[in-house]
Design a protein around this motif. Structure first.
Motif, PDB file in Angstrom:
ATOM      1  N   TYR A 144       0.842  -1.208   0.000  1.00 23.87           N
ATOM      2  CA  TYR A 144       0.000   0.000   0.000  1.00 23.87           C
ATOM      3  C   TYR A 144       0.881   1.265   0.000  1.00 23.87           C
ATOM      4  O   TYR A 144       0.647   2.198  -0.772  1.00 23.87           O
ATOM      5  N   LEU A 145       1.911   1.261   0.833  1.00 24.68           N
ATOM      6  CA  LEU A 145       2.778   2.442   0.921  1.00 24.68           C
ATOM      7  C   LEU A 145       3.553   2.661  -0.386  1.00 24.68           C
ATOM      8  O   LEU A 145       3.792   3.802  -0.783  1.00 24.68           O
ATOM      9  N   VAL A 146       3.908   1.578  -1.038  1.00 25.42           N
ATOM     10  CA  VAL A 146       4.594   1.695  -2.338  1.00 25.42           C
ATOM     11  C   VAL A 146       3.682   2.440  -3.318  1.00 25.42           C
ATOM     12  O   VAL A 146       4.108   3.351  -4.033  1.00 25.42           O
ATOM     13  N   GLU A 147       2.391   2.092  -3.323  1.00 25.01           N
ATOM     14  CA  GLU A 147       1.434   2.761  -4.213  1.00 25.01           C
ATOM     15  C   GLU A 147       1.295   4.238  -3.852  1.00 25.01           C
ATOM     16  O   GLU A 147       1.274   5.117  -4.711  1.00 25.01           O
ATOM     17  N   LYS A 148       1.209   4.515  -2.553  1.00 23.59           N
ATOM     18  CA  LYS A 148       1.037   5.908  -2.110  1.00 23.59           C
ATOM     19  C   LYS A 148       2.255   6.752  -2.471  1.00 23.59           C
ATOM     20  O   LYS A 148       2.149   7.919  -2.821  1.00 23.59           O
ATOM     21  N   ASN A 149       3.421   6.137  -2.396  1.00 25.47           N
ATOM     22  CA  ASN A 149       4.665   6.850  -2.708  1.00 25.47           C
ATOM     23  C   ASN A 149       4.721   7.284  -4.169  1.00 25.47           C
ATOM     24  O   ASN A 149       5.471   8.177  -4.537  1.00 25.47           O
ATOM     25  N   LYS A 150       3.889   6.660  -5.005  1.00 23.78           N
ATOM     26  CA  LYS A 150       3.841   7.076  -6.412  1.00 23.78           C
ATOM     27  C   LYS A 150       2.972   8.323  -6.566  1.00 23.78           C
ATOM     28  O   LYS A 150       3.080   9.061  -7.526  1.00 23.78           O
ATOM     29  N   GLN A 151       2.068   8.535  -5.587  1.00 24.25           N
ATOM     30  CA  GLN A 151       1.152   9.676  -5.679  1.00 24.25           C
ATOM     31  C   GLN A 151       1.766  10.951  -5.127  1.00 24.25           C
ATOM     32  O   GLN A 151       1.572  12.035  -5.658  1.00 24.25           O
ATOM     33  N   LYS A 152       2.469  10.821  -3.998  1.00 23.27           N
ATOM     34  CA  LYS A 152       3.049  11.995  -3.330  1.00 23.27           C
ATOM     35  C   LYS A 152       4.315  11.569  -2.608  1.00 23.27           C
ATOM     36  O   LYS A 152       4.434  10.385  -2.246  1.00 23.27           O
ATOM     37  N   PRO A 153       5.238  12.496  -2.341  1.00 21.72           N
ATOM     38  CA  PRO A 153       6.420  12.120  -1.559  1.00 21.72           C
ATOM     39  C   PRO A 153       5.996  11.510  -0.221  1.00 21.72           C
ATOM     40  O   PRO A 153       5.135  12.055   0.480  1.00 21.72           O
ATOM     41  N   LEU A 154       6.581  10.361   0.075  1.00 24.25           N
ATOM     42  CA  LEU A 154       6.269   9.653   1.318  1.00 24.25           C
ATOM     43  C   LEU A 154       7.589   9.330   2.006  1.00 24.25           C
ATOM     44  O   LEU A 154       8.527   8.847   1.354  1.00 24.25           O
ATOM     45  N   TYR A 155       7.671   9.612   3.284  1.00 26.17           N
ATOM     46  CA  TYR A 155       8.873   9.293   4.059  1.00 26.17           C
ATOM     47  C   TYR A 155       8.458   8.348   5.174  1.00 26.17           C
ATOM     48  O   TYR A 155       7.564   8.672   5.961  1.00 26.17           O
ATOM     49  N   LEU A 156       9.087   7.178   5.224  1.00 22.91           N
ATOM     50  CA  LEU A 156       8.714   6.181   6.224  1.00 22.91           C
ATOM     51  C   LEU A 156       9.792   6.140   7.311  1.00 22.91           C
ATOM     52  O   LEU A 156      10.939   5.766   7.049  1.00 22.91           O
ATOM     53  N   GLU A 157       9.393   6.553   8.507  1.00 20.01           N
ATOM     54  CA  GLU A 157      10.351   6.672   9.613  1.00 20.01           C
ATOM     55  C   GLU A 157      10.262   5.442  10.518  1.00 20.01           C
ATOM     56  O   GLU A 157       9.185   5.101  10.993  1.00 20.01           O
ATOM     57  N   ILE A 158      11.389   4.775  10.708  1.00 19.02           N
ATOM     58  CA  ILE A 158      11.377   3.540  11.484  1.00 19.02           C
ATOM     59  C   ILE A 158      12.277   3.673  12.703  1.00 19.02           C
ATOM     60  O   ILE A 158      13.440   4.084  12.601  1.00 19.02           O
ATOM     61  N   GLY A 159      11.723   3.322  13.857  1.00 22.74           N
ATOM     62  CA  GLY A 159      12.494   3.379  15.100  1.00 22.74           C
ATOM     63  C   GLY A 159      13.496   2.242  15.152  1.00 22.74           C
ATOM     64  O   GLY A 159      13.123   1.076  15.136  1.00 22.74           O
ATOM     65  N   VAL A 160      14.765   2.601  15.174  1.00 23.31           N
ATOM     66  CA  VAL A 160      15.834   1.610  15.370  1.00 23.31           C
ATOM     67  C   VAL A 160      16.262   1.700  16.833  1.00 23.31           C
ATOM     68  O   VAL A 160      16.312   0.708  17.546  1.00 23.31           O
ATOM     69  N   GLN A 161      16.619   2.872  17.245  1.00 26.53           N
ATOM     70  CA  GLN A 161      17.095   3.231  18.589  1.00 26.53           C
ATOM     71  C   GLN A 161      18.479   2.651  18.863  1.00 26.53           C
ATOM     72  O   GLN A 161      19.389   3.373  19.169  1.00 26.53           O
ATOM     73  N   THR A 162      18.638   1.328  18.782  1.00 24.67           N
ATOM     74  CA  THR A 162      19.947   0.709  18.998  1.00 24.67           C
ATOM     75  C   THR A 162      19.966  -0.616  18.252  1.00 24.67           C
ATOM     76  O   THR A 162      18.911  -1.197  17.990  1.00 24.67           O
ATOM     77  N   ILE A 163      21.172  -1.113  17.943  1.00 26.52           N
ATOM     78  CA  ILE A 163      21.221  -2.447  17.313  1.00 26.52           C
ATOM     79  C   ILE A 163      21.589  -3.510  18.336  1.00 26.52           C
ATOM     80  O   ILE A 163      21.761  -4.669  17.996  1.00 26.52           O
ATOM     81  N   PHE A 164      21.726  -3.103  19.613  1.00 28.71           N
ATOM     82  CA  PHE A 164      22.160  -4.062  20.638  1.00 28.71           C
ATOM     83  C   PHE A 164      20.943  -4.629  21.366  1.00 28.71           C
ATOM     84  O   PHE A 164      20.220  -3.893  22.054  1.00 28.71           O
ATOM     85  N   ASP A 165      20.748  -5.932  21.214  1.00 24.88           N
ATOM     86  CA  ASP A 165      19.552  -6.554  21.787  1.00 24.88           C
ATOM     87  C   ASP A 165      19.534  -6.446  23.310  1.00 24.88           C
ATOM     88  O   ASP A 165      18.457  -6.361  23.909  1.00 24.88           O
ATOM     89  N   GLU A 166      20.709  -6.444  23.945  1.00 23.70           N
ATOM     90  CA  GLU A 166      20.708  -6.333  25.416  1.00 23.70           C
ATOM     91  C   GLU A 166      20.142  -4.969  25.836  1.00 23.70           C
ATOM     92  O   GLU A 166      19.422  -4.860  26.825  1.00 23.70           O
ATOM     93  N   THR A 167      20.438  -3.938  25.040  1.00 20.10           N
ATOM     94  CA  THR A 167      19.869  -2.611  25.347  1.00 20.10           C
ATOM     95  C   THR A 167      18.373  -2.613  25.037  1.00 20.10           C
ATOM     96  O   THR A 167      17.568  -2.087  25.815  1.00 20.10           O
ATOM     97  N   SER A 168      18.006  -3.229  23.901  1.00 19.92           N
ATOM     98  CA  SER A 168      16.586  -3.275  23.521  1.00 19.92           C
ATOM     99  C   SER A 168      15.759  -3.928  24.621  1.00 19.92           C
ATOM    100  O   SER A 168      14.652  -3.482  24.917  1.00 19.92           O
TER     101      SER A 168
END
Ligand code: SF4
Length: 320
Positions: A144-168
């Motif tokens: 769905y987001l791929v389709e929407k990105n064709k209509q208007k600029p779309l920025y998808l923000e994803i929370g990473v925070q850390t790559i260390f599972d012990e911190t997660s």
């Protein structure tokens, strides 16, 4: 005779040594562009209905403390805030920013009801930014987001925070790095611009761990990154944790030093959307130095000059 050093960094219009979001917006849209932060009434998969659970640092407003009022209709939230921004920038264009909570945590039919007016012209915006978690992006939603990105600029923000599972685990993030990588692998097959969000000074992380997280981001080569300092806010599980067993919090100088090192390992064409975060001052327990955003940004600039540094100086991604 003193030689004036040229700024070797190309992606800037204001003498910064990193690729600023403003520069991207100016050169892409040729006009002032601002974000309108919204609260679409979503929740989050690991916050319970009683408001407990979730990431230990997350505020009562689902990390959307400056977003619109969730009790107000979305269109009204957008129009009111946009009108305020237009007083300052009469010719400005708005990006609708779905900031609070997890903005893909709903059945696709609900997501369509929420997002369609922003893409089909019913609501007047230049583009849409959607903040979410990596475990709330199944194939159907991505399609769905791929389709929407064709209509208007779309920025998808994803929370990473850390790559260390012990911190997660410590911050009760509720997903592993493996889940994150699996989602990013699927997203990288699309052309949706990704914005990865990381936090510095999470409990017991060393400077090296924070730089490792930035190197990991570099390998994924997203469109943009947001780097935040941890905020410990009142009425959060982390506030209690900090009160009972305080852990080290970065000083402003330490934070700046780490941010400059992180910028150095990031490819020069990754847009830097943020290097400081906003916290409501009345709720902020620590660190109070984050309240002066301009001072932090100025000091980052000064540190980059002093270290003769720039974004991408030590980018090693071509090795991977
Ligand atoms: S995923 Fe986001 S909204 Fe959910 S608890 Fe964590 S920070 Fe808050």
């Amino acid at each position: 005779m003193n030689q004036v050093k040229e700024n070797p960094f190309p992606y800037t219009s204001d003498n910064k040594r990193y690729y600023t979001w403003n520069h991207y917006l100016k050169t892409t849209f040729n006009q002032k562009v601002f974000k309108v932060a919204l609260d679409a009434g979503f929740s989050c998969p690991h916050r319970r209905s009683d408001g407990k659970g979730g990431c230990t640092f997350c505020s009562e407003a689902g990390s959307g403390d400056f977003a619109g009022n969730r009790s107000m209709l979305l269109a009204k939230q957008f129009e009111e805030q946009k009108a305020m921004m237009l007083r300052k920038w009469p010719d400005g264009l708005a990006i609708a920013y779905f900031q609070a909570y997890t903005n893909t945590y709903a059945p696709l039919s609900t997501l369509k009801e929420i997002y369609e007016p922003f893409f089909n012209g019913t609501i007047d915006c230049l583009g849409v930014a959607i903040a979410t978690r990596p475990d709330c992006l199944d194939d159907e939603i991505i399609e769905y987001l791929v389709e929407k990105n064709k209509q208007k600029p779309l920025y998808l923000e994803i929370g990473v925070q850390t790559i260390f599972d012990e911190t997660s685990r410590l911050i009760n993030r509720g997903h592993t790095t493996e889940v994150l990588e699996e989602t990013l692998t699927r997203l990288k097959k699309t052309d949706i611009p990704l914005v990865l969000h990381i936090i510095n000074s999470l409990p017991y992380e060393s400077a090296d761990m924070m730089i490792q997280t930035a190197k990991w981001v570099a390998k994924w080569h997203p469109f943009a990154i947001k780097i935040h300092m941890l905020h410990i806010l009142k009425r959060t599980p982390m506030a209690l944790q900090y009160q009972h067993s305080p852990f080290p919090i970065l000083s402003k100088e330490e934070y700046i030093d780490i941010v400059v090192s992180q910028l150095e390992v990031l490819p020069e064409d990754i847009v830097i959307q943020r290097l400081t975060g906003d916290a409501p001052s009345e709720d902020l327990i620590t660190p109070l130095w984050t309240l002066s955003k301009v001072a932090v940004l100025n000091d980052i600039d000064k540190a980059m000059v002093a270290r003769n540094s720039w974004q991408g100086k030590y980018d090693e991604t071509s090795k991977y």
